[in-house]
Write a protein that holds these residues in place. Sequence first.
Motif, PDB file in Angstrom:
ATOM      1  N   UNK A 123       0.815  -1.209   0.000  1.00 40.01           N
ATOM      2  CA  UNK A 123       0.000   0.000   0.000  1.00 40.01           C
ATOM      3  C   UNK A 123       0.852   1.265   0.000  1.00 40.01           C
ATOM      4  N   UNK A 124       2.053   1.200   0.598  1.00 42.72           N
ATOM      5  CA  UNK A 124       2.956   2.355   0.532  1.00 42.72           C
ATOM      6  C   UNK A 124       3.501   2.520  -0.882  1.00 42.72           C
ATOM      7  N   UNK A 125       3.768   1.399  -1.545  1.00 44.50           N
ATOM      8  CA  UNK A 125       4.209   1.476  -2.942  1.00 44.50           C
ATOM      9  C   UNK A 125       3.159   2.195  -3.787  1.00 44.50           C
ATOM     10  N   UNK A 149       9.527  -4.773  -2.894  1.00 46.85           N
ATOM     11  CA  UNK A 149       8.541  -5.104  -1.876  1.00 46.85           C
ATOM     12  C   UNK A 149       9.220  -6.036  -0.883  1.00 46.85           C
ATOM     13  N   UNK A 150       9.028  -5.801   0.413  1.00 47.64           N
ATOM     14  CA  UNK A 150       9.874  -6.473   1.401  1.00 47.64           C
ATOM     15  C   UNK A 150       9.077  -7.279   2.407  1.00 47.64           C
ATOM     16  N   UNK A 168      10.220   2.005   3.847  1.00 50.41           N
ATOM     17  CA  UNK A 168       8.986   2.601   4.346  1.00 50.41           C
ATOM     18  C   UNK A 168       8.231   1.507   5.090  1.00 50.41           C
ATOM     19  N   UNK A 169       8.044   1.679   6.390  1.00 49.14           N
ATOM     20  CA  UNK A 169       7.414   0.656   7.225  1.00 49.14           C
ATOM     21  C   UNK A 169       6.136   1.225   7.833  1.00 49.14           C
ATOM     22  N   UNK A 170       5.304   0.340   8.350  1.00 45.99           N
ATOM     23  CA  UNK A 170       4.054   0.731   8.994  1.00 45.99           C
ATOM     24  C   UNK A 170       4.112   0.346  10.457  1.00 45.99           C
ATOM     25  N   UNK A 171       3.929   1.338  11.339  1.00 46.01           N
ATOM     26  CA  UNK A 171       3.947   1.099  12.780  1.00 46.01           C
ATOM     27  C   UNK A 171       2.687   1.667  13.414  1.00 46.01           C
ATOM     28  N   UNK A 189       4.051   9.841   7.718  1.00 47.82           N
ATOM     29  CA  UNK A 189       2.656  10.244   7.569  1.00 47.82           C
ATOM     30  C   UNK A 189       1.820   9.501   8.599  1.00 47.82           C
ATOM     31  N   UNK A 190       0.709  10.078   8.977  1.00 49.83           N
ATOM     32  CA  UNK A 190      -0.254   9.431   9.863  1.00 49.83           C
ATOM     33  C   UNK A 190      -1.431   8.946   9.026  1.00 49.83           C
ATOM     34  N   UNK A 191      -1.762   7.689   9.195  1.00 52.70           N
ATOM     35  CA  UNK A 191      -2.854   7.080   8.430  1.00 52.70           C
ATOM     36  C   UNK A 191      -3.879   6.535   9.423  1.00 52.70           C
TER      37      UNK A 191
END
Length: 234
Positions: A123-125, A149-150, A168-171, A189-191
């Motif tokens: 989704x970041x891609x 993609x990782x 780019x990671x999601x935390x 960014x805040x999602x």
Amino acid sequence: MIARELHSKHIWLKLSYMQIDPRRLVVLRAVDRYGGVVGAAAALRISPSAVSQQLVALERESGFALIDRSRRGGQRPVEFTAAGRRLIPHADRLAQVLEDAAGELTMLADATSGSVTVAAFFTALRGFIAQMIADLAVVHPALQLRVREFDEAAVSGEVMAGRVDLAVVEDDADERRSVPRGLRYEAMADDPFRVVVPVDWPEIDSLHALADRPWVDGPPDTALGHAMHRVRRS
């Protein structure tokens, strides 16, 4: 000047003329960052024996044992002596000076070139990286951008090893990941999370109204998984 006490006598060592090859400090820093000789060799793209030889030469130049060889064996990481630990911050500063110098020269060249590898989840891609590629193609046409993609669990190691320059990671905002020393972590960014329900359900005004409903959970050890765990606790 420094003083070292030995058998109630003081020995004064003048360090002004100590000849240390700065390249050996870079090797020492790599051994610290990558947990040992083998990891440093892979990062520096030289052989493990070459790393060991550089460490021995640095010990000879400094006049101090830098590696505690009494604790070696098995799969244990390298242990530094007190002198070795004292040198590591200096090696870090040296590496920063070299990086700053390279950056200054790059700015003088009036063109950003080279290759950069970026890793991101799907989704970041789609949401960030695609636009970034388009923008960089206009601003820095000589820059070669590679995108991967990782696997979330392995991405820190990929950056540490130099195979990826930016990830780019999601935390979850309440449970940030711990970042290994040597890496830089910045919020991008805040999602906000949204709860999606079937269209024929009554209007929902709070999560409590959904407490007894079936939920689709998030994978464990992901941002969504942590958020769902927090919802369940409340």
